[in-house]
Design a protein around this motif. Structure first.
Motif, PDB file in Angstrom:
ATOM      1  N   SER B 137       0.837  -1.200   0.000  1.00 44.58           N
ATOM      2  CA  SER B 137       0.000   0.000   0.000  1.00 44.58           C
ATOM      3  C   SER B 137       0.874   1.253   0.000  1.00 44.58           C
ATOM      4  O   SER B 137       1.867   1.347   0.719  1.00 44.58           O
ATOM      5  CB  SER B 137      -0.946  -0.012   1.201  1.00 44.58           C
ATOM      6  OG  SER B 137      -0.255   0.467   2.326  1.00 44.58           O
ATOM      7  N   GLN B 138       0.537   2.154  -0.857  1.00 45.37           N
ATOM      8  CA  GLN B 138       1.258   3.431  -0.927  1.00 45.37           C
ATOM      9  C   GLN B 138       0.337   4.507  -1.473  1.00 45.37           C
ATOM     10  O   GLN B 138      -0.725   4.225  -2.017  1.00 45.37           O
ATOM     11  CB  GLN B 138       2.519   3.311  -1.784  1.00 45.37           C
ATOM     12  CG  GLN B 138       2.312   2.652  -3.128  1.00 45.37           C
ATOM     13  CD  GLN B 138       3.619   2.575  -3.906  1.00 45.37           C
ATOM     14  OE1 GLN B 138       4.173   3.588  -4.260  1.00 45.37           O
ATOM     15  NE2 GLN B 138       4.090   1.361  -4.177  1.00 45.37           N
ATOM     16  N   GLN B 139       0.794   5.712  -1.297  1.00 47.16           N
ATOM     17  CA  GLN B 139      -0.081   6.843  -1.557  1.00 47.16           C
ATOM     18  C   GLN B 139       0.619   7.846  -2.458  1.00 47.16           C
ATOM     19  O   GLN B 139       1.819   8.080  -2.330  1.00 47.16           O
ATOM     20  CB  GLN B 139      -0.399   7.487  -0.207  1.00 47.16           C
ATOM     21  CG  GLN B 139      -1.140   8.789  -0.282  1.00 47.16           C
ATOM     22  CD  GLN B 139      -2.493   8.710   0.362  1.00 47.16           C
ATOM     23  OE1 GLN B 139      -2.676   7.929   1.290  1.00 47.16           O
ATOM     24  NE2 GLN B 139      -3.428   9.496  -0.112  1.00 47.16           N
ATOM     25  N   LEU B 140      -0.115   8.415  -3.386  1.00 48.64           N
ATOM     26  CA  LEU B 140       0.426   9.490  -4.210  1.00 48.64           C
ATOM     27  C   LEU B 140      -0.745  10.311  -4.739  1.00 48.64           C
ATOM     28  O   LEU B 140      -1.550   9.819  -5.530  1.00 48.64           O
ATOM     29  CB  LEU B 140       1.229   8.892  -5.383  1.00 48.64           C
ATOM     30  CG  LEU B 140       1.871   9.868  -6.359  1.00 48.64           C
ATOM     31  CD1 LEU B 140       2.896  10.756  -5.665  1.00 48.64           C
ATOM     32  CD2 LEU B 140       2.542   9.119  -7.503  1.00 48.64           C
ATOM     33  N   GLN B 141      -0.848  11.551  -4.244  1.00 50.54           N
ATOM     34  CA  GLN B 141      -1.958  12.400  -4.692  1.00 50.54           C
ATOM     35  C   GLN B 141      -1.561  13.060  -6.013  1.00 50.54           C
ATOM     36  O   GLN B 141      -0.798  14.020  -6.015  1.00 50.54           O
ATOM     37  CB  GLN B 141      -2.248  13.496  -3.643  1.00 50.54           C
ATOM     38  CG  GLN B 141      -3.034  13.038  -2.430  1.00 50.54           C
ATOM     39  CD  GLN B 141      -4.391  12.454  -2.782  1.00 50.54           C
ATOM     40  OE1 GLN B 141      -4.978  12.794  -3.801  1.00 50.54           O
ATOM     41  NE2 GLN B 141      -4.888  11.539  -1.959  1.00 50.54           N
ATOM     42  N   ALA B 142      -2.044  12.527  -7.096  1.00 53.35           N
ATOM     43  CA  ALA B 142      -1.684  13.110  -8.397  1.00 53.35           C
ATOM     44  C   ALA B 142      -2.558  12.521  -9.498  1.00 53.35           C
ATOM     45  O   ALA B 142      -3.177  11.474  -9.315  1.00 53.35           O
ATOM     46  CB  ALA B 142      -0.218  12.802  -8.704  1.00 53.35           C
ATOM     47  N   THR B 143      -2.616  13.238 -10.631  1.00 46.19           N
ATOM     48  CA  THR B 143      -3.209  12.617 -11.816  1.00 46.19           C
ATOM     49  C   THR B 143      -2.077  12.285 -12.774  1.00 46.19           C
ATOM     50  O   THR B 143      -1.095  13.015 -12.888  1.00 46.19           O
ATOM     51  CB  THR B 143      -4.203  13.544 -12.549  1.00 46.19           C
ATOM     52  OG1 THR B 143      -3.574  14.805 -12.736  1.00 46.19           O
ATOM     53  CG2 THR B 143      -5.484  13.708 -11.774  1.00 46.19           C
ATOM     54  N   LEU B 166      -0.645   0.460 -11.286  1.00 47.59           N
ATOM     55  CA  LEU B 166      -0.715   1.875 -10.901  1.00 47.59           C
ATOM     56  C   LEU B 166      -1.997   2.204 -10.131  1.00 47.59           C
ATOM     57  O   LEU B 166      -1.989   3.039  -9.224  1.00 47.59           O
ATOM     58  CB  LEU B 166      -0.611   2.763 -12.142  1.00 47.59           C
ATOM     59  CG  LEU B 166       0.792   2.853 -12.763  1.00 47.59           C
ATOM     60  CD1 LEU B 166       0.712   3.411 -14.179  1.00 47.59           C
ATOM     61  CD2 LEU B 166       1.722   3.706 -11.900  1.00 47.59           C
ATOM     62  N   THR B 167      -3.090   1.538 -10.496  1.00 44.84           N
ATOM     63  CA  THR B 167      -4.346   1.876  -9.814  1.00 44.84           C
ATOM     64  C   THR B 167      -4.320   1.417  -8.359  1.00 44.84           C
ATOM     65  O   THR B 167      -5.169   1.833  -7.565  1.00 44.84           O
ATOM     66  CB  THR B 167      -5.580   1.268 -10.519  1.00 44.84           C
ATOM     67  OG1 THR B 167      -5.276  -0.076 -10.861  1.00 44.84           O
ATOM     68  CG2 THR B 167      -5.951   2.037 -11.769  1.00 44.84           C
ATOM     69  N   ALA B 168      -3.351   0.561  -8.008  1.00 43.41           N
ATOM     70  CA  ALA B 168      -3.239   0.153  -6.602  1.00 43.41           C
ATOM     71  C   ALA B 168      -2.642   1.259  -5.738  1.00 43.41           C
ATOM     72  O   ALA B 168      -2.648   1.172  -4.513  1.00 43.41           O
ATOM     73  CB  ALA B 168      -2.403  -1.114  -6.504  1.00 43.41           C
ATOM     74  N   ILE B 169      -2.088   2.293  -6.372  1.00 46.33           N
ATOM     75  CA  ILE B 169      -1.537   3.417  -5.597  1.00 46.33           C
ATOM     76  C   ILE B 169      -2.697   4.333  -5.216  1.00 46.33           C
ATOM     77  O   ILE B 169      -3.359   4.883  -6.095  1.00 46.33           O
ATOM     78  CB  ILE B 169      -0.498   4.203  -6.423  1.00 46.33           C
ATOM     79  CG1 ILE B 169       0.639   3.278  -6.858  1.00 46.33           C
ATOM     80  CG2 ILE B 169       0.021   5.399  -5.633  1.00 46.33           C
ATOM     81  CD1 ILE B 169       1.698   3.941  -7.721  1.00 46.33           C
ATOM     82  N   SER B 170      -2.955   4.481  -3.934  1.00 48.95           N
ATOM     83  CA  SER B 170      -4.146   5.256  -3.573  1.00 48.95           C
ATOM     84  C   SER B 170      -3.871   6.746  -3.762  1.00 48.95           C
ATOM     85  O   SER B 170      -2.763   7.231  -3.532  1.00 48.95           O
ATOM     86  CB  SER B 170      -4.611   4.940  -2.153  1.00 48.95           C
ATOM     87  OG  SER B 170      -3.654   5.412  -1.244  1.00 48.95           O
ATOM     88  N   GLY B 171      -4.865   7.428  -4.244  1.00 52.02           N
ATOM     89  CA  GLY B 171      -4.724   8.854  -4.529  1.00 52.02           C
ATOM     90  C   GLY B 171      -4.339   9.140  -5.964  1.00 52.02           C
ATOM     91  O   GLY B 171      -4.481  10.252  -6.451  1.00 52.02           O
ATOM     92  N   GLU B 246       9.703   3.618 -11.653  1.00 58.42           N
ATOM     93  CA  GLU B 246       9.981   4.574 -10.580  1.00 58.42           C
ATOM     94  C   GLU B 246       8.728   4.890  -9.782  1.00 58.42           C
ATOM     95  O   GLU B 246       8.763   4.987  -8.558  1.00 58.42           O
ATOM     96  CB  GLU B 246      10.559   5.862 -11.167  1.00 58.42           C
ATOM     97  CG  GLU B 246      11.872   5.647 -11.905  1.00 58.42           C
ATOM     98  CD  GLU B 246      12.354   6.926 -12.572  1.00 58.42           C
ATOM     99  OE1 GLU B 246      13.071   7.680 -11.902  1.00 58.42           O
ATOM    100  OE2 GLU B 246      12.014   7.160 -13.746  1.00 58.42           O
ATOM    101  N   LEU B 247       7.608   5.051 -10.477  1.00 57.69           N
ATOM    102  CA  LEU B 247       6.360   5.358  -9.768  1.00 57.69           C
ATOM    103  C   LEU B 247       5.943   4.188  -8.885  1.00 57.69           C
ATOM    104  O   LEU B 247       5.540   4.363  -7.737  1.00 57.69           O
ATOM    105  CB  LEU B 247       5.240   5.672 -10.759  1.00 57.69           C
ATOM    106  CG  LEU B 247       5.343   6.995 -11.506  1.00 57.69           C
ATOM    107  CD1 LEU B 247       4.115   7.182 -12.382  1.00 57.69           C
ATOM    108  CD2 LEU B 247       5.488   8.162 -10.541  1.00 57.69           C
ATOM    109  N   LEU B 248       6.050   2.985  -9.435  1.00 60.19           N
ATOM    110  CA  LEU B 248       5.636   1.805  -8.667  1.00 60.19           C
ATOM    111  C   LEU B 248       6.524   1.606  -7.448  1.00 60.19           C
ATOM    112  O   LEU B 248       6.100   1.097  -6.425  1.00 60.19           O
ATOM    113  CB  LEU B 248       5.674   0.554  -9.555  1.00 60.19           C
ATOM    114  CG  LEU B 248       4.689   0.549 -10.724  1.00 60.19           C
ATOM    115  CD1 LEU B 248       4.927  -0.662 -11.616  1.00 60.19           C
ATOM    116  CD2 LEU B 248       3.245   0.573 -10.218  1.00 60.19           C
ATOM    117  N   ASP B 249       7.768   2.032  -7.589  1.00 54.60           N
ATOM    118  CA  ASP B 249       8.730   1.874  -6.498  1.00 54.60           C
ATOM    119  C   ASP B 249       8.623   3.027  -5.502  1.00 54.60           C
ATOM    120  O   ASP B 249       9.387   3.113  -4.547  1.00 54.60           O
ATOM    121  CB  ASP B 249      10.141   1.800  -7.104  1.00 54.60           C
ATOM    122  CG  ASP B 249      11.214   1.524  -6.061  1.00 54.60           C
ATOM    123  OD1 ASP B 249      10.978   0.626  -5.223  1.00 54.60           O
ATOM    124  OD2 ASP B 249      12.257   2.203  -6.081  1.00 54.60           O
TER     125      ASP B 249
END
Ligand code: SF4
Lengths: 470, 262
Positions: B137-143, B166-171, B246-249
């Motif tokens: 679980s991880q978080q990233l507020q962005a589009t 990517l959709t597993a990243i909340s936010g 990089e985003l997934l990590d």
């Protein structure tokens, strides 16, 4: 038509600077592409149909001699004549002779790519015939003295304003108020062309398919002009390349379903007509003479090569419409009759590698063309094979060959490669400010249009080996 | 091809990370992120240091003899691994789809090329299809606007995999740019052979991406991303660009591609 494929790069750069062209080409991306997608979304059996279409054309090519002979017999049985033209010159001579023998003066034409390929109009005009193209797009480019820029929409590069200006110039004798809307322009062309239809002695059309079983040729249009060319003049000449022949009507029904959808997104074109020989005595109207000129122009040789799959093409234009390069530069930059992906395959094969060596390279190998081709022609692989040919014939530039060979030597020597890689990454990382380089020696082609993101500073493989983990 | 999932296997699979020449030179962060993701997915990761490039520049220039020589080298280097994974649809596609074609008249090499092809995957494809990896679980507020690279989507059939990760990243909200799978104009040597045409394609891509108003741009191929980031920077646009690894990590806090490290 004379080729200018040699000047591809210059032509393309000029095309990119033409704002009217850009506006006109936007229609291709937004019109054809969207309509095609919608048409196939409504056709669940598309994949199966495509497979079948592929097999039908492949089978026809594998037995081309048989089907052509059968077709010829059937045309003759229907009272028509078949002429075989091995070269463009022979095709021109045959058509000119038929026109002369029938004491013709005026010739009208429906759209035919193979007639462009053999430069028929030039030959007819040189022999003093009055030639009028009757497909609206072809008529427009005939007035503009330009070659077609798309295989199904020859004047797609012209904006409405340009067409209006062209008509103002050429239709001075028409009275009355002019209407510059699309409908108004179409009506204007219709008025002019009607006279040409009525006065013509010879009608020349292409053929989308030739049916071996019945000897019919099939014409698919949206304007009906092809049908007038085929039925009003006293002589009808069909120009068709040899790979147009398919076995029977059953096969035709499959290919027609693929053709119109791939081309314009229509389930079927507005006019699909089958013609069999000249008019019979009891019919009264219709052509008295019916000739088919079958053009080879290298196709029978291609059949025996690794490029034979290109002959499955049914000229739907889908690969052009989906090609990012075609929709950026338009058809004229390709320099000859067939533009876009299929043109980049056919032009070097028909004109020679020397003449068209740029075309197979001017492609990002993004694969969109193959994805949409209703005949499943592996266009990217064919382009790659042409690159191989160019490479072994040494027609590509010395500089790029040299650069490639240096790179190959490095790639084959990992230790040396690593060293150069790491030194380069370190140097660029040192020089750069702000995450990008605006300029870098030997990267001019890149940095002319975009910045070059800077390397982080040390090569990944070496860093990993040193034990770095981030 | 259906591969057995590695979940529940008693021994960890030995995975060779084929970093690709662009990652090696421009963006080691993608290599490190890929290695971490593979380890998190239960693999034993190695980075064989004899690797250079997959040979695409030669193959796509029509120099098959050189492409074959490089392919032999790659095949030998990776033969002993259980899997080979590349953070690139294009380089993985070269091995998977084109190596076998290079050896069509050398039966022995053909067999070896096929074996390598079968166990070679693009990173997100491997994580999802083979490892059934669930992102912690991880978080990233962005589009985010995602660019589907041509070889990834059309050669390798990669579309769902990066999205499902990517959709597993909340936010994080994913947007689909117009003509998402159309070419960005990179095309390997194409971009330097026909720079003006390439630039127009890039311009079209840039417009489609920035029209989404996304905060981030990502994709699975560094070639495309260098091109896109380079175009954006030249236009003065500071939208951050990251490789999907990089985003997934969880590295979205670090400087993006073409961004000043400060
Ligand atoms: S190559 Fe395929 S897509 Fe292109 S015109 Fe021919 S049939 Fe249509």
């Amino acid at each position: 038509m004379k080729s200018s494929a040699r000047d591809f790069s210059d032509n393309a750069e000029k095309a990119l600077l033409n704002p009217d062209l850009r506006r006109a080409l936007a229609q291709v991306r937004e019109g054809f592409v969207v309509k095609r997608a919608k048409a196939f979304a409504e056709l669940p059996e598309f994949a199966a149909l495509r497979r079948l279409g592929h097999e039908i054309k492949q089978h026809s090519l594998e037995h081309l001699d048989y089907y052509l002979e059968r077709y010829e017999r059937q045309v003759i049985a229907a009272g028509g004549q078949v002429h075989w033209a091995q070269t463009p010159q022979q095709a021109r001579d045959i058509v000119v002779k038929i026109c002369r023998d029938s004491a013709a003066q005026r010739v009208i034409k429906g759209k035919s790519m193979v007639s462009e390929e053999v430069a028929l109009n030039e030959a007819l005009e040189a022999a003093d015939f009055e030639v009028t193209e009757t497909d609206l797009g072809e008529y427009i480019i005939q007035l503009a003295k330009e070659p077609p820029s798309h295989i199904i929409a020859p004047a797609v590069h012209k904006t409405r304003e340009q067409v209006n200006a062209l008509f103002r110039d050429h239709h001075k004798n028409l009275g009355g108020k002019r209407d510059a809307s699309v409908a108004g322009l179409v009506n204007e062309a219709r008025q002019v062309l009607r006279q040409a239809f009525l006065k013509a002695d010879v009608g020349i059309t292409g053929a989308n398919f030739l049916i071996a079983e019945t000897g019919a040729h099939v014409l698919v249009t949206n304007e009906g002009n092809g049908d007038l060319c085929s039925s009003l003049p006293r002589v009808h000449i069909v120009t068709a390349s040899i790979e147009k022949v398919i076995p029977n009507l059953e096969d035709l029904s499959v290919l027609l379903r693929l053709l119109a959808r791939s081309a314009t997104g229509q389930p079927l074109s507005v006019y699909t007509t089958l013609y069999n020989g000249p008019a019979k005595a009891e019919q009264g109207a219709g052509p008295k003479e019916y000739h088919v000129v079958l053009v080879d122009h290298g196709r029978s040789t291609l059949l025996g090569t690794e490029f034979r799959e290109a002959l499955r093409c049914i000229r739907c234009g889908a690969c052009l419409n989906h090609c990012p390069v075609y929709t950026a530069i338009g058809g004229h930059a390709y320099g000859w009759v067939y533009p876009g992906p299929i043109g980049a395959v056919l032009s070097p094969l028909m004109l020679g590698m020397q003449e068209a060596h740029d075309l197979p390279h001017a492609c990002t190998l993004n694969g969109h063309c193959q994805q949409v081709c209703p005949m499943e022609i592996p266009l990217p692989s064919l382009l790659r094979r042409l690159r191989q040919r160019g490479f072994s014939d040494r027609v590509d530039g010395r500089r790029s060959r040299w650069a490639l060979q240096v790179w190959v030597i490095l790639a084959r020597h990992p230790a040396l490669y690593r060293f150069i890689n790491d030194v380069g990454a370190w140097m660029m990382g040192k020089v750069a400010r702000g995450g990008v380089l605006h300029r870098w020696p030997m990267a001019g082609a890149w940095t002319r249009y975009r910045d070059l993101p800077t390397p982080e500073g040390s090569g990944f493989i070496s860093a990993w080996k040193r034990g770095d983990r981030s | 091809m259906q591969q057995p999932s590695i979940e529940g296997q008693s021994t960890q699979p030995r995975v060779a990370l084929f970093a690709t020449c662009l990652v090696d030179f421009f963006r080691p962060a993608v290599g490190f992120a890929s290695a971490r993701l593979l380890e998190a997915a239960g693999c034993r990761v190695e980075v064989p240091d004899g690797q250079t490039c997959c040979g695409q520049p030669a193959f796509n220039s029509g120099d098959d003899a050189s492409a074959r020589a490089i392919a032999r080298q790659v095949i030998a280097l990776f033969a002993s691994y259980d899997y080979v994974v590349a953070p690139s649809g294009s380089c993985a596609g070269m091995i998977k789809c084109h190596y076998p074609k290079l050896f069509s008249d050398d039966l022995d090499m053909l067999e070896q090329a096929r074996q390598l092809a079968e166990k070679t995957f693009e990173l997100t494809q491997f994580l999802v299809d083979i490892c059934s990896y669930q992102l912690p679980s991880q978080q990233l507020q962005a589009t985010l606007a995602y660019h589907d690279s041509c070889s990834g989507v059309r050669e390798m059939g990669i579309y769902e995999q990066p999205r499902s990760l990517l959709t597993a990243i909340s936010g994080l909200t994913l947007t689909t740019p117009k003509e998402a799978d159309s070419c960005c104009g990179f095309g390997g040597t194409f971009c330097v052979k026909y720079p003006a045409i390439s630039a127009r394609l890039l311009k079209n891509k840039q417009t489609a991406l920035t029209d989404t108003d996304a905060d981030l741009i990502s994709g699975g191929d560094l070639g495309c991303l260098l091109n896109i980031a380079g175009g954006l920077r030249r236009a003065g646009d500071k939208t951050k660009v990251y490789h999907v690894a990089e985003l997934l990590d969880g590295c979205a806090g670090q400087a993006g591609i073409g961004e000043d490290k400060g």
